[in-house]
Design a protein around this motif. Structure first.
Motif, PDB file in Angstrom:
ATOM      1  N   ASP A 212       0.827  -1.212   0.000  1.00  0.00           N
ATOM      2  CA  ASP A 212       0.000   0.000   0.000  1.00  0.00           C
ATOM      3  C   ASP A 212       0.856   1.255   0.000  1.00  0.00           C
ATOM      4  O   ASP A 212       0.639   2.176  -0.799  1.00  0.00           O
ATOM      5  CB  ASP A 212      -0.929   0.009   1.223  1.00  0.00           C
ATOM      6  CG  ASP A 212      -2.101  -0.929   1.087  1.00  0.00           C
ATOM      7  OD1 ASP A 212      -2.519  -1.185  -0.059  1.00  0.00           O
ATOM      8  OD2 ASP A 212      -2.609  -1.411   2.109  1.00  0.00           O
ATOM      9  N   LEU A 215       2.810   1.722  -3.311  1.00  0.00           N
ATOM     10  CA  LEU A 215       1.918   2.150  -4.392  1.00  0.00           C
ATOM     11  C   LEU A 215       1.634   3.635  -4.279  1.00  0.00           C
ATOM     12  O   LEU A 215       1.631   4.368  -5.284  1.00  0.00           O
ATOM     13  CB  LEU A 215       0.622   1.346  -4.356  1.00  0.00           C
ATOM     14  CG  LEU A 215       0.545   0.110  -5.241  1.00  0.00           C
ATOM     15  CD1 LEU A 215      -0.680  -0.730  -4.886  1.00  0.00           C
ATOM     16  CD2 LEU A 215       0.519   0.477  -6.719  1.00  0.00           C
ATOM     17  N   ASP A 216       1.409   4.101  -3.070  1.00  0.00           N
ATOM     18  CA  ASP A 216       1.175   5.541  -2.868  1.00  0.00           C
ATOM     19  C   ASP A 216       2.403   6.355  -3.246  1.00  0.00           C
ATOM     20  O   ASP A 216       2.291   7.399  -3.900  1.00  0.00           O
ATOM     21  CB  ASP A 216       0.793   5.818  -1.411  1.00  0.00           C
ATOM     22  CG  ASP A 216      -0.622   5.385  -1.073  1.00  0.00           C
ATOM     23  OD1 ASP A 216      -1.425   5.211  -2.019  1.00  0.00           O
ATOM     24  OD2 ASP A 216      -0.919   5.223   0.122  1.00  0.00           O
ATOM     25  N   LEU A 219       2.618   6.703  -6.971  1.00  0.00           N
ATOM     26  CA  LEU A 219       1.651   7.654  -7.526  1.00  0.00           C
ATOM     27  C   LEU A 219       1.979   9.094  -7.140  1.00  0.00           C
ATOM     28  O   LEU A 219       1.607  10.027  -7.861  1.00  0.00           O
ATOM     29  CB  LEU A 219       0.243   7.283  -7.054  1.00  0.00           C
ATOM     30  CG  LEU A 219      -0.297   5.968  -7.617  1.00  0.00           C
ATOM     31  CD1 LEU A 219      -1.636   5.612  -6.991  1.00  0.00           C
ATOM     32  CD2 LEU A 219      -0.421   6.038  -9.135  1.00  0.00           C
ATOM     33  N   ASP A 247      -7.667  -3.326  -7.018  1.00  0.00           N
ATOM     34  CA  ASP A 247      -7.027  -2.130  -6.495  1.00  0.00           C
ATOM     35  C   ASP A 247      -6.868  -1.153  -7.650  1.00  0.00           C
ATOM     36  O   ASP A 247      -6.022  -1.360  -8.525  1.00  0.00           O
ATOM     37  CB  ASP A 247      -5.666  -2.466  -5.877  1.00  0.00           C
ATOM     38  CG  ASP A 247      -5.065  -1.293  -5.110  1.00  0.00           C
ATOM     39  OD1 ASP A 247      -5.360  -0.140  -5.479  1.00  0.00           O
ATOM     40  OD2 ASP A 247      -4.324  -1.538  -4.147  1.00  0.00           O
ATOM     41  N   ARG A 249      -5.412   1.465  -7.938  1.00  0.00           N
ATOM     42  CA  ARG A 249      -4.071   2.054  -8.063  1.00  0.00           C
ATOM     43  C   ARG A 249      -3.192   1.259  -9.015  1.00  0.00           C
ATOM     44  O   ARG A 249      -2.280   1.824  -9.638  1.00  0.00           O
ATOM     45  CB  ARG A 249      -3.416   2.150  -6.688  1.00  0.00           C
ATOM     46  CG  ARG A 249      -4.052   3.183  -5.756  1.00  0.00           C
ATOM     47  CD  ARG A 249      -3.437   3.127  -4.370  1.00  0.00           C
ATOM     48  NE  ARG A 249      -3.619   1.819  -3.769  1.00  0.00           N
ATOM     49  CZ  ARG A 249      -3.102   1.459  -2.592  1.00  0.00           C
ATOM     50  NH1 ARG A 249      -2.347   2.306  -1.914  1.00  0.00           N
ATOM     51  NH2 ARG A 249      -3.313   0.252  -2.096  1.00  0.00           N
ATOM     52  N   THR A 252      -4.022   2.790 -12.253  1.00  0.00           N
ATOM     53  CA  THR A 252      -3.555   4.171 -12.313  1.00  0.00           C
ATOM     54  C   THR A 252      -2.045   4.233 -12.496  1.00  0.00           C
ATOM     55  O   THR A 252      -1.527   5.069 -13.250  1.00  0.00           O
ATOM     56  CB  THR A 252      -3.952   4.918 -11.028  1.00  0.00           C
ATOM     57  OG1 THR A 252      -5.366   4.826 -10.842  1.00  0.00           O
ATOM     58  CG2 THR A 252      -3.561   6.385 -11.102  1.00  0.00           C
TER      59      THR A 252
END
Length: 303
Positions: A212, A215-216, A219, A247, A249, A252
């Motif tokens: 998590d 991934l943040d 981005l 997910d 993300r 994205t």
């Protein structure tokens, strides 16, 4: 003789299964950004460590592609891997420059290998990193877990600055899997990116198990990528599963996710890694084409 013929048939069948995946997507092959080729003495030590299920491994880990170096290269080529890496990494001072010399020669002898280099927080690191770049290095490897160092160590300030200015990607093992290290996890990487926001980091293993958070970070930082190495496979999901369900993300960040395998040091077949990725919920063929080939081709300017 029968055993040799049987092994050859097995590898031929496996190569056909791997090639089927990318050919059905209309790709010219696979680009694998996370493979390991090292001096034999170093690779032998790495394999002995895996065999002993050492503390950084933490579980039985059979090496599926324990072969001579030339056979490993031939295996990747039979799979249709167009470009791969020779990710080397030091665990102590006075090792990185020698590894870089070896990796540079390996890349000269193996034209489908992206010239690879590494570094360690030590006096003179910026000098041998500049020398590696001058010699043609196109990708670096940093292993925070094995090296046991803080990526924001002042001895690396000039190293990161040179690499950032050149825009050369760095595969960085900074997640806390398979076992946490003193400086693993997302926070040291966040601190590093505050100092060097244009660094083209490739977070190895999707940052497992801190999926998590990484991934943040991907981005939030336009130059940061993720590699899929071992993520999503049954072997990893036993202890460090990727969160189930769709997910958004992943879609994205899709253009900055790259395929990696950890070949040869994987405890399962190469095709299994491909199946684990293609079986993810909420992704399509365009996403797979990017991950298996096109994203890396764009990042490394491969025709």
């Amino acid at each position: 003789v029968r055993k040799l013929l049987g092994n050859n048939m097995t590898h031929a069948n496996e190569a056909g299964a791997v090639r089927q995946v990318w050919s059905e997507l209309g790709l010219p092959g696979i680009i694998d950004v996370h493979t390991h080729f090292m001096p034999k003495s170093v690779m032998d030590k790495v394999w002995r460590y895996f065999d002993s299920a050492g503390p950084m491994v933490g579980r039985p880990w059979p090496i599926n592609y324990r072969m001579d170096e030339s056979d490993r290269v031939d295996t990747l080529r039979a799979f249709g891997v167009r470009r791969f890496t020779s990710l080397v990494y030091p665990h102590k001072p006075d090792m990185a420059a020698w590894l870089n010399q070896w990796a540079a020669q390996f890349a000269r002898d193996t034209k489908d290998c992206l010239p690879t280099a590494t570094f360690y927080p030590e006096p003179g690191a910026a000098d041998y990193v500049k020398a590696a770049i001058h010699a043609g290095a196109r990708i670096f490897k940093a292993h925070i877990q094995v090296g046991g160092y803080d990526p924001t160590d002042p001895l690396l300030d000039d190293v990161w600055g040179v690499i950032e200015d050149c825009g050369i990607p760095v595969v960085i093992h900074c997640g806390s899997g398979p076992q946490p290290g003193r400086f693993t996890g997302p926070e040291p990487v966040r601190r590093l990116l505050r100092r060097h926001p244009r660094l083209a980091l490739i977070i190895a293993h999707m940052g497992m198990p801190e999926y998590d958070e990484f991934l943040d970070i991907c981005l939030e930082s336009e130059a940061v990528h993720l590699d899929t190495t071992m993520a999503f496979t049954a072997f990893v999901d036993e202890l460090m599963p990727f969160p189930t369900g769709v997910d958004p993300r992943l879609r994205t960040a899709g253009e900055r996710i790259l395929f990696g395998s950890d070949f040869p040091n994987i405890p399962y077949g190469y095709r299994e890694a491909l199946d684990a990725i293609s079986g993810l919920p909420g992704i399509d063929d365009a996403w797979l084409r990017g991950v298996l080939h096109d994203n890396a081709a764009r990042l490394f300017a491969i025709e």
